[in-house]
Design a protein around this motif. Structure first.
Motif, PDB file in Angstrom:
ATOM      1  N   THR A  18       3.134   3.786   1.965  1.00 50.92           N
ATOM      2  CA  THR A  18       1.766   4.087   1.534  1.00 50.92           C
ATOM      3  C   THR A  18       1.234   3.053   0.550  1.00 50.92           C
ATOM      4  O   THR A  18       0.035   2.769   0.542  1.00 50.92           O
ATOM      5  CB  THR A  18       1.671   5.485   0.909  1.00 50.92           C
ATOM      6  OG1 THR A  18       2.620   5.584  -0.149  1.00 50.92           O
ATOM      7  CG2 THR A  18       1.945   6.563   1.938  1.00 50.92           C
ATOM      8  N   THR A  19       2.093   2.477  -0.270  1.00 58.58           N
ATOM      9  CA  THR A  19       1.621   1.461  -1.212  1.00 58.58           C
ATOM     10  C   THR A  19       1.119   0.216  -0.480  1.00 58.58           C
ATOM     11  O   THR A  19       0.129  -0.382  -0.891  1.00 58.58           O
ATOM     12  CB  THR A  19       2.708   1.063  -2.225  1.00 58.58           C
ATOM     13  OG1 THR A  19       3.895   0.708  -1.522  1.00 58.58           O
ATOM     14  CG2 THR A  19       2.997   2.175  -3.197  1.00 58.58           C
ATOM     15  N   HIS A  20       1.777  -0.147   0.611  1.00 59.29           N
ATOM     16  CA  HIS A  20       1.317  -1.288   1.408  1.00 59.29           C
ATOM     17  C   HIS A  20      -0.087  -1.008   1.955  1.00 59.29           C
ATOM     18  O   HIS A  20      -0.966  -1.870   1.914  1.00 59.29           O
ATOM     19  CB  HIS A  20       2.260  -1.564   2.580  1.00 59.29           C
ATOM     20  CG  HIS A  20       3.609  -2.032   2.184  1.00 59.29           C
ATOM     21  ND1 HIS A  20       4.704  -1.203   2.237  1.00 59.29           N
ATOM     22  CD2 HIS A  20       4.049  -3.225   1.722  1.00 59.29           C
ATOM     23  CE1 HIS A  20       5.766  -1.877   1.838  1.00 59.29           C
ATOM     24  NE2 HIS A  20       5.392  -3.109   1.513  1.00 59.29           N
ATOM     25  N   ILE A  43      -7.925 -10.430  -8.732  1.00 61.56           N
ATOM     26  CA  ILE A  43      -7.421 -10.226 -10.083  1.00 61.56           C
ATOM     27  C   ILE A  43      -6.471  -9.041  -9.998  1.00 61.56           C
ATOM     28  O   ILE A  43      -6.882  -7.925  -9.656  1.00 61.56           O
ATOM     29  CB  ILE A  43      -8.562  -9.980 -11.083  1.00 61.56           C
ATOM     30  CG1 ILE A  43      -9.485 -11.205 -11.105  1.00 61.56           C
ATOM     31  CG2 ILE A  43      -8.013  -9.644 -12.459  1.00 61.56           C
ATOM     32  CD1 ILE A  43     -10.754 -11.018 -11.871  1.00 61.56           C
ATOM     33  N   LYS A  44      -5.209  -9.308 -10.266  1.00 59.11           N
ATOM     34  CA  LYS A  44      -4.148  -8.316 -10.082  1.00 59.11           C
ATOM     35  C   LYS A  44      -4.503  -6.971 -10.707  1.00 59.11           C
ATOM     36  O   LYS A  44      -4.379  -5.925 -10.054  1.00 59.11           O
ATOM     37  CB  LYS A  44      -2.845  -8.852 -10.676  1.00 59.11           C
ATOM     38  CG  LYS A  44      -1.705  -7.855 -10.662  1.00 59.11           C
ATOM     39  CD  LYS A  44      -0.455  -8.428 -11.265  1.00 59.11           C
ATOM     40  CE  LYS A  44      -0.612  -8.579 -12.754  1.00 59.11           C
ATOM     41  NZ  LYS A  44       0.639  -8.937 -13.436  1.00 59.11           N
ATOM     42  N   SER A  55       2.657   0.526 -11.666  1.00 63.33           N
ATOM     43  CA  SER A  55       3.807  -0.318 -11.979  1.00 63.33           C
ATOM     44  C   SER A  55       3.608  -1.762 -11.511  1.00 63.33           C
ATOM     45  O   SER A  55       3.284  -2.009 -10.345  1.00 63.33           O
ATOM     46  CB  SER A  55       5.060   0.252 -11.313  1.00 63.33           C
ATOM     47  OG  SER A  55       6.114  -0.673 -11.327  1.00 63.33           O
ATOM     48  N   GLN A  56       3.829  -2.697 -12.425  1.00 64.60           N
ATOM     49  CA  GLN A  56       3.753  -4.118 -12.075  1.00 64.60           C
ATOM     50  C   GLN A  56       4.818  -4.478 -11.041  1.00 64.60           C
ATOM     51  O   GLN A  56       4.587  -5.320 -10.176  1.00 64.60           O
ATOM     52  CB  GLN A  56       3.920  -4.975 -13.330  1.00 64.60           C
ATOM     53  CG  GLN A  56       2.864  -4.698 -14.359  1.00 64.60           C
ATOM     54  CD  GLN A  56       2.029  -5.901 -14.677  1.00 64.60           C
ATOM     55  OE1 GLN A  56       2.223  -6.982 -14.133  1.00 64.60           O
ATOM     56  NE2 GLN A  56       1.095  -5.724 -15.571  1.00 64.60           N
ATOM     57  N   ARG A  61       6.234  -6.256  -5.645  1.00 63.47           N
ATOM     58  CA  ARG A  61       7.008  -6.025  -4.422  1.00 63.47           C
ATOM     59  C   ARG A  61       6.083  -5.839  -3.221  1.00 63.47           C
ATOM     60  O   ARG A  61       6.294  -6.430  -2.157  1.00 63.47           O
ATOM     61  CB  ARG A  61       7.908  -4.792  -4.582  1.00 63.47           C
ATOM     62  CG  ARG A  61       8.793  -4.555  -3.355  1.00 63.47           C
ATOM     63  CD  ARG A  61       9.477  -3.207  -3.351  1.00 63.47           C
ATOM     64  NE  ARG A  61       8.489  -2.172  -3.091  1.00 63.47           N
ATOM     65  CZ  ARG A  61       8.264  -1.132  -3.884  1.00 63.47           C
ATOM     66  NH1 ARG A  61       8.934  -0.971  -4.998  1.00 63.47           N
ATOM     67  NH2 ARG A  61       7.343  -0.238  -3.572  1.00 63.47           N
ATOM     68  N   THR A  62       5.022  -5.058  -3.392  1.00 63.25           N
ATOM     69  CA  THR A  62       4.131  -4.743  -2.280  1.00 63.25           C
ATOM     70  C   THR A  62       3.363  -5.967  -1.791  1.00 63.25           C
ATOM     71  O   THR A  62       3.303  -6.218  -0.586  1.00 63.25           O
ATOM     72  CB  THR A  62       3.149  -3.625  -2.697  1.00 63.25           C
ATOM     73  OG1 THR A  62       3.907  -2.487  -3.112  1.00 63.25           O
ATOM     74  CG2 THR A  62       2.236  -3.239  -1.548  1.00 63.25           C
TER      75      THR A  62
END
Length: 93
Positions: A18-20, A43-44, A55-56, A61-62
């Motif tokens: 889901t994060t992807h 911009i992150k 979470s950074q 990772r994503t």
């Protein structure tokens, strides 16, 4: 369209979580705001907010995995005065 291709590509891709999807949809929205032109300046912090990622580590990772899996082309910058860029593709994976 990148969204249609992404959705088609993830149907059988067991690596996608889901994060992807949240990050890709956020990037897709930015792509639309950029009139469908690549690359998209990102911009992150703003992308993380829109994608509801706190979470950074999860962010890093994503975005790296989306790049490695071929859904985007991510060009990070390690210079705080410059923005990173992302390109979305119109190809079916």
């Amino acid at each position: 369209m990148p969204l249609r291709n992404f959705l088609e590509g993830i149907k059988d891709d067991h690596r996608i979580r889901t994060t992807h999807t949240a990050v890709f949809l956020t990037l897709y929205g930015l792509w639309l705001e950029n009139n469908g032109h690549n690359p998209i300046p990102i911009i992150k912090k703003k992308v993380m907010e829109k994608a509801k990622i706190i979470s950074q580590m999860t962010w890093h990772r994503t975005i790296i995995e989306l790049n490695e899996y071929g859904y985007i082309e991510y060009q990070p910058t390690y210079n705080r005065t410059r923005v990173s860029t992302v390109s979305l593709y119109n190809i079916v994976l």
